[in-house]
Write a protein that holds these residues in place. Structure first.
Motif, mmCIF file in Angstrom:
data_model
loop_
_atom_site.group_PDB
_atom_site.id
_atom_site.type_symbol
_atom_site.label_atom_id
_atom_site.label_comp_id
_atom_site.label_asym_id
_atom_site.label_seq_id
_atom_site.Cartn_x
_atom_site.Cartn_y
_atom_site.Cartn_z
ATOM 1 N N SER A 267 0.848 -1.190 0.000
ATOM 2 C CA SER A 267 0.000 0.000 0.000
ATOM 3 C C SER A 267 0.884 1.240 0.000
ATOM 4 O O SER A 267 1.584 1.528 0.975
ATOM 5 C CB SER A 267 -0.914 0.010 1.226
ATOM 6 O OG SER A 267 -1.833 1.089 1.157
ATOM 7 N N ARG A 268 0.850 1.980 -1.108
ATOM 8 C CA ARG A 268 1.669 3.187 -1.265
ATOM 9 C C ARG A 268 0.749 4.404 -1.237
ATOM 10 O O ARG A 268 0.033 4.668 -2.199
ATOM 11 C CB ARG A 268 2.450 3.146 -2.579
ATOM 12 C CG ARG A 268 3.442 2.000 -2.689
ATOM 13 C CD ARG A 268 3.989 1.893 -4.111
ATOM 14 N NE ARG A 268 5.037 0.899 -4.245
ATOM 15 C CZ ARG A 268 4.814 -0.396 -4.445
ATOM 16 N NH1 ARG A 268 3.567 -0.840 -4.514
ATOM 17 N NH2 ARG A 268 5.828 -1.249 -4.569
ATOM 18 N N TRP A 269 0.777 5.137 -0.126
ATOM 19 C CA TRP A 269 -0.052 6.327 0.031
ATOM 20 C C TRP A 269 0.895 7.511 0.209
ATOM 21 O O TRP A 269 1.396 7.759 1.289
ATOM 22 C CB TRP A 269 -0.985 6.176 1.219
ATOM 23 C CG TRP A 269 -2.092 7.197 1.267
ATOM 24 C CD1 TRP A 269 -2.268 8.275 0.446
ATOM 25 C CD2 TRP A 269 -3.181 7.225 2.197
ATOM 26 N NE1 TRP A 269 -3.385 8.979 0.796
ATOM 27 C CE2 TRP A 269 -3.968 8.349 1.864
ATOM 28 C CE3 TRP A 269 -3.547 6.417 3.262
ATOM 29 C CZ2 TRP A 269 -5.110 8.688 2.597
ATOM 30 C CZ3 TRP A 269 -4.677 6.752 3.982
ATOM 31 C CH2 TRP A 269 -5.459 7.876 3.649
ATOM 32 N N VAL A 270 1.131 8.213 -0.861
ATOM 33 C CA VAL A 270 2.145 9.269 -0.902
ATOM 34 C C VAL A 270 1.475 10.601 -1.224
ATOM 35 O O VAL A 270 0.524 10.650 -2.005
ATOM 36 C CB VAL A 270 3.228 8.936 -1.954
ATOM 37 C CG1 VAL A 270 4.315 10.000 -1.981
ATOM 38 C CG2 VAL A 270 3.832 7.555 -1.669
ATOM 39 N N ALA A 271 1.970 11.665 -0.609
ATOM 40 C CA ALA A 271 1.421 13.007 -0.835
ATOM 41 C C ALA A 271 2.496 13.927 -1.409
ATOM 42 O O ALA A 271 3.636 13.934 -0.944
ATOM 43 C CB ALA A 271 0.888 13.595 0.467
#
Length: 308
Positions: A267-271
């Motif tokens: 799970s890659r949750w990048v901002a």
């Protein structure tokens, strides 16, 4: 801010080709560093690298072996060496050339952050993860920061790059077209993505903002789950349904096509906090916009995909 002379390393890759084309379109002279005879300098010729870099305003290093492979010892060594070795070579060359006004943008990856479903990972507050891919990313960036070159440096933490004719898009299109375009694993893992046009746009934006240095996340604001990604890919291809792919099937299939299931299960949750705060406007801020552009250019039938 114009870019009279730019140097692109790894110019033959999917992203590299787009960067070179965009720079030339805006009037920049572009020199390349790579392995083939068409490059202006090759990695085994330090003197030629220095000549290519002399007087440059921008260096973009995108060199590195694809991570879409099995992480056996030989491939793992090549993945690491192709990133660390090229970055080190550029650092030595820049130290000898002396280009204080140059911006050095070195590829990195959003995979450096931990598996995250609870919150997005920004450049300041993101938690660094663990595992082989993360260690490669950390070593890659460490080589950039430790290089003996007096230049502005940015680690371009790219997420999954989408675009017609390459990147991560072709396998997704093929899955949708053969009926396996359902959720992967439990489908809840976050997918941080960016259209290749915005990778190019971000590079040009960063050159225009001399106050920016350090790590920069390159990710569209419309982060989705894997289930949402696959549903929209199916819709863009005119497919209403797609069979899901449970973890066991993904792991078995990954062995067959010589890649790693981690590439779709993490799970890659990048901002993109730095880009957002500096006023960058995405050409493709939503997945629907990106997929519409890609679908309009995708040829019929199954698309070629390089196996690891």
């Amino acid at each position: 801010m114009s870019i009279p002379l730019a140097v692109v390393a790894g110019a033959s890759g999917f992203v590299g080709q787009h960067v070179v084309e965009a720079l030339r379109r805006q009037g920049s002279e572009v020199r390349t560093i790579g392995r083939g005879s068409v490059a202006d300098a090759t990695w085994d010729d330090p003197g030629a690298i220095e000549q290519v870099l002399a007087g440059a305003d921008l260096l973009v290093n995108l060199a590195g072996r694809s991570v879409s492979c099995r992480y056996g010892r030989r491939n793992a060594d090549e993945i690491l060496r192709s990133r660390i070795g090229t970055t080190a070579a550029l650092g030595r060359a820049l130290a000898n050339v002396g280009s204080p006004d140059l911006l050095w943008i070195n590829a990195s990856t959003g995979t450096i952050y931990r598996d995250a479903r609870d919150r997005p990972m920004g450049e300041v507050d993101g938690d660094i993860g663990s595992g082989f891919s993360v260690e490669v990313a950390r070593a890659w960036e460490r080589e950039l920061w430790d290089a003996p070159a007096d230049v502005r440096r940015i680690a371009l933490r790219m997420t999954i790059v989408l675009g017609a004719g390459g990147g991560a898009m072709s396998p997704l299109i093929n899955l949708a077209r053969i009926g396996f375009g359902g959720a992967m694993g439990d489908g809840g893992q976050k997918v941080s993505w960016v259209h290749v046009d915005d990778v190019v746009g971000a590079i040009l934006h960063l050159h225009r903002h001399p106050e920016i240095s350090g790590p920069v996340n390159v990710v569209a604001p419309d982060v989705v789950t894997n289930a949402e990604l696959m549903a929209q890919v199916r819709g863009s291809m005119g497919r209403r349904v797609g069979l899901p792919e449970p973890r066991w099937l993904l792991e078995a299939g990954a062995r067959i096509i010589r890649t790693e299931a981690e590439l779709v299960l993490k799970s890659r949750w990048v901002a993109a906090d730095v880009l957002h705060e500096s006023g960058y406007e995405f050409s493709h801020p939503t997945l629907a916009s990106a997929l519409a552009e890609i679908a309009g250019r995708a040829p019929r039938g199954l698309l070629p995909v390089a196996l690891g």
